[in-house]
Design a protein around this motif. Sequence first.
Motif, PDB file in Angstrom:
ATOM      1  N   LEU A  75      23.748   3.145   9.785  1.00  0.00           N
ATOM      2  CA  LEU A  75      22.951   2.956   8.585  1.00  0.00           C
ATOM      3  C   LEU A  75      21.567   3.444   9.009  1.00  0.00           C
ATOM      4  CD1 LEU A  75      22.800  -0.161   6.284  1.00  0.00           C
ATOM      5  CD2 LEU A  75      20.846   1.306   6.742  1.00  0.00           C
ATOM      6  N   GLY A  76      21.268   4.699   8.677  1.00  0.00           N
ATOM      7  CA  GLY A  76      20.074   5.349   9.209  1.00  0.00           C
ATOM      8  C   GLY A  76      18.777   4.895   8.566  1.00  0.00           C
ATOM      9  N   MET A  77      18.784   4.759   7.250  1.00  0.00           N
ATOM     10  CA  MET A  77      17.585   4.352   6.528  1.00  0.00           C
ATOM     11  C   MET A  77      18.003   3.440   5.381  1.00  0.00           C
ATOM     12  SD  MET A  77      15.582   8.008   6.219  1.00  0.00           S
ATOM     13  CE  MET A  77      13.888   7.460   6.166  1.00  0.00           C
ATOM     14  N   MET A  78      17.198   2.430   5.116  1.00  0.00           N
ATOM     15  CA  MET A  78      17.378   1.633   3.909  1.00  0.00           C
ATOM     16  C   MET A  78      16.022   1.050   3.550  1.00  0.00           C
ATOM     17  SD  MET A  78      20.256  -1.008   2.629  1.00  0.00           S
ATOM     18  CE  MET A  78      19.684  -2.578   3.201  1.00  0.00           C
ATOM     19  N   PHE A  79      15.535   1.450   2.385  1.00  0.00           N
ATOM     20  CA  PHE A  79      14.202   1.042   1.950  1.00  0.00           C
ATOM     21  C   PHE A  79      14.218   0.713   0.475  1.00  0.00           C
ATOM     22  CE2 PHE A  79      13.428   3.771   5.630  1.00  0.00           C
ATOM     23  CZ  PHE A  79      12.611   2.940   6.387  1.00  0.00           C
ATOM     24  N   ALA A  80      13.366  -0.242   0.089  1.00  0.00           N
ATOM     25  CA  ALA A  80      13.197  -0.619  -1.315  1.00  0.00           C
ATOM     26  C   ALA A  80      11.713  -0.609  -1.649  1.00  0.00           C
ATOM     27  CB  ALA A  80      13.773  -2.007  -1.582  1.00  0.00           C
ATOM     28  N   GLU A  81      11.412  -0.310  -2.912  1.00  0.00           N
ATOM     29  CA  GLU A  81      10.021  -0.387  -3.370  1.00  0.00           C
ATOM     30  C   GLU A  81       9.519  -1.810  -3.128  1.00  0.00           C
ATOM     31  OE1 GLU A  81       7.950   1.801  -4.164  1.00  0.00           O
ATOM     32  OE2 GLU A  81       8.979   3.492  -5.107  1.00  0.00           O
ATOM     33  N   PRO A  82       8.309  -1.953  -2.617  1.00  0.00           N
ATOM     34  CA  PRO A  82       7.798  -3.291  -2.310  1.00  0.00           C
ATOM     35  C   PRO A  82       7.868  -4.280  -3.470  1.00  0.00           C
ATOM     36  CG  PRO A  82       6.384  -1.640  -1.333  1.00  0.00           C
ATOM     37  CD  PRO A  82       7.381  -0.902  -2.193  1.00  0.00           C
ATOM     38  N   GLU A  83       7.603  -3.836  -4.686  1.00  0.00           N
ATOM     39  CA  GLU A  83       7.574  -4.780  -5.805  1.00  0.00           C
ATOM     40  C   GLU A  83       8.952  -5.265  -6.236  1.00  0.00           C
ATOM     41  OE1 GLU A  83       7.440  -0.715  -7.830  1.00  0.00           O
ATOM     42  OE2 GLU A  83       6.571  -1.587  -6.037  1.00  0.00           O
ATOM     43  N   VAL A  84      10.025  -4.671  -5.702  1.00  0.00           N
ATOM     44  CA  VAL A  84      11.365  -5.135  -6.074  1.00  0.00           C
ATOM     45  C   VAL A  84      12.081  -5.848  -4.935  1.00  0.00           C
ATOM     46  CG1 VAL A  84      11.615  -3.400  -7.889  1.00  0.00           C
ATOM     47  CG2 VAL A  84      12.547  -2.941  -5.598  1.00  0.00           C
ATOM     48  N   VAL A  85      11.397  -6.049  -3.810  1.00  0.00           N
ATOM     49  CA  VAL A  85      11.999  -6.796  -2.711  1.00  0.00           C
ATOM     50  C   VAL A  85      12.367  -8.185  -3.228  1.00  0.00           C
ATOM     51  CG1 VAL A  85      11.569  -7.843  -0.452  1.00  0.00           C
ATOM     52  CG2 VAL A  85      10.836  -5.492  -0.904  1.00  0.00           C
ATOM     53  N   GLY A  86      13.587  -8.600  -2.973  1.00  0.00           N
ATOM     54  CA  GLY A  86      14.070  -9.890  -3.439  1.00  0.00           C
ATOM     55  C   GLY A  86      14.819  -9.827  -4.762  1.00  0.00           C
TER      56      GLY A  86
END
Length: 163
Positions: A75-86
């Motif tokens: 799993l090389g990369m996994m990112f979410a926009e900060p305002e949608v974390v959670g």
Amino acid sequence: MRTRPARPCEAGALTELALRSKAYWGYDEAFIAACRAELTMTPDDIGPRRTVVAEEDGRILGFTTLEGEPPAGVLGMMFAEPEVVGRGVGRLLFGHVVTEARRLGFARFTIDADPNAEPFYRAMGAVRIGATPSGSIPGRELPLLEFTLASRRTLAGGSNSRS
């Protein structure tokens, strides 16, 4: 919210999303600048890295990559926009990686996790198997995690129980 394959023309936007997501953990500008090369996606990366985005109403909320060849991947990369974390973006993307890895015949995949993201991956069922050097920050080590597909049945309904 749904997942779909990323498009090569989205590589720049995914790079910027990754940098914003990394900064969510409070890293300073110098740290983020040092990570830029490692977090850069190019149009040529999108297909080979099996890049998938999570989107809602046409807006990309996060992305992930599943790299390597069976039986062992990354799993090389996994990112979410900060305002949608959670809000479940990570769970949706992780579930996609698990489903796709199974479909492709992977038995397991590893994750070089940001230390702040390790609790999320552990909640998804990954286990820490060691540490690995950061590709961006000399002298920094990252948790090395492994997710074994044979030990998991489903991520549906929020269940994280081991089989």
